[in-house]
Design a protein around this motif. Structure first.
Motif, short mmCIF file in Angstrom:
data_model
loop_
_atom_site.label_atom_id
_atom_site.label_comp_id
_atom_site.label_asym_id
_atom_site.label_seq_id
_atom_site.Cartn_x
_atom_site.Cartn_y
_atom_site.Cartn_z
N UNK A 7 0.83 -1.20 0.00
CA UNK A 7 0.00 0.00 0.00
C UNK A 7 0.87 1.26 0.00
N UNK A 8 1.85 1.29 0.87
CA UNK A 8 2.72 2.46 0.94
C UNK A 8 3.46 2.67 -0.38
N UNK A 9 3.92 1.60 -0.99
CA UNK A 9 4.62 1.69 -2.26
C UNK A 9 3.69 2.18 -3.36
N UNK A 10 2.50 1.58 -3.45
CA UNK A 10 1.55 1.94 -4.50
C UNK A 10 1.11 3.40 -4.39
N UNK A 11 0.95 3.86 -3.16
CA UNK A 11 0.49 5.24 -2.94
C UNK A 11 1.65 6.23 -2.84
N UNK A 14 5.85 7.76 2.09
CA UNK A 14 7.06 7.45 2.85
C UNK A 14 6.65 6.93 4.23
N UNK A 15 7.42 5.98 4.73
CA UNK A 15 7.12 5.40 6.04
C UNK A 15 7.09 6.47 7.13
N UNK A 19 3.90 7.08 9.43
CA UNK A 19 4.04 6.90 10.88
C UNK A 19 3.55 8.12 11.63
N UNK A 20 3.89 9.31 11.13
CA UNK A 20 3.44 10.55 11.76
C UNK A 20 1.92 10.64 11.74
N UNK A 21 1.31 10.25 10.63
CA UNK A 21 -0.15 10.31 10.51
C UNK A 21 -0.86 9.44 11.53
N UNK A 26 8.79 6.18 13.12
CA UNK A 26 9.12 5.56 11.84
C UNK A 26 9.77 4.20 12.08
N UNK A 27 10.56 4.11 13.13
CA UNK A 27 11.24 2.85 13.47
C UNK A 27 10.23 1.75 13.78
N UNK A 28 9.23 2.08 14.59
CA UNK A 28 8.19 1.10 14.94
C UNK A 28 7.42 0.70 13.69
N UNK A 29 7.08 1.65 12.83
CA UNK A 29 6.36 1.33 11.60
C UNK A 29 7.21 0.41 10.73
#
Length: 65
Positions: A7-11, A14-15, A19-21, A26-29
């Motif tokens: 999903x992240x790649x297709x859309x 950035x991780x 993650x912020x959203x 970012x590390x946990x994500x």
């Protein structure tokens, strides 16, 4: 159903931005995306909401054997 990495790649998300959203680091994500950690139920539902349901919270549930 789509996995989170796809999903992240297709859309082209950035991780770090994703993650912020959803209110995590970012590390946990990254650990979730790589399969090193499972998200909490709260985070799984946040991911589902933020992806518009493309990545279902149930995708992290293991089937009972």
């Amino acid at each position: 159903m789509t996995d989170l990495r796809a999903h992240l790649t297709a859309e082209q998300i950035k991780q770090g931005d994703f993650a912020t959203r959803i209110g995590i680091s970012r590390t946990y994500l990254n650990e979730i995306v790589c399969g090193k950690k499972l998200p909490t139920l709260e985070i799984a539902f946040a991911i589902q909401r933020e992806t518009g349901g493309a990545v279902e919270a149930s995708s992290w549930l293991k089937e009972a054997s």
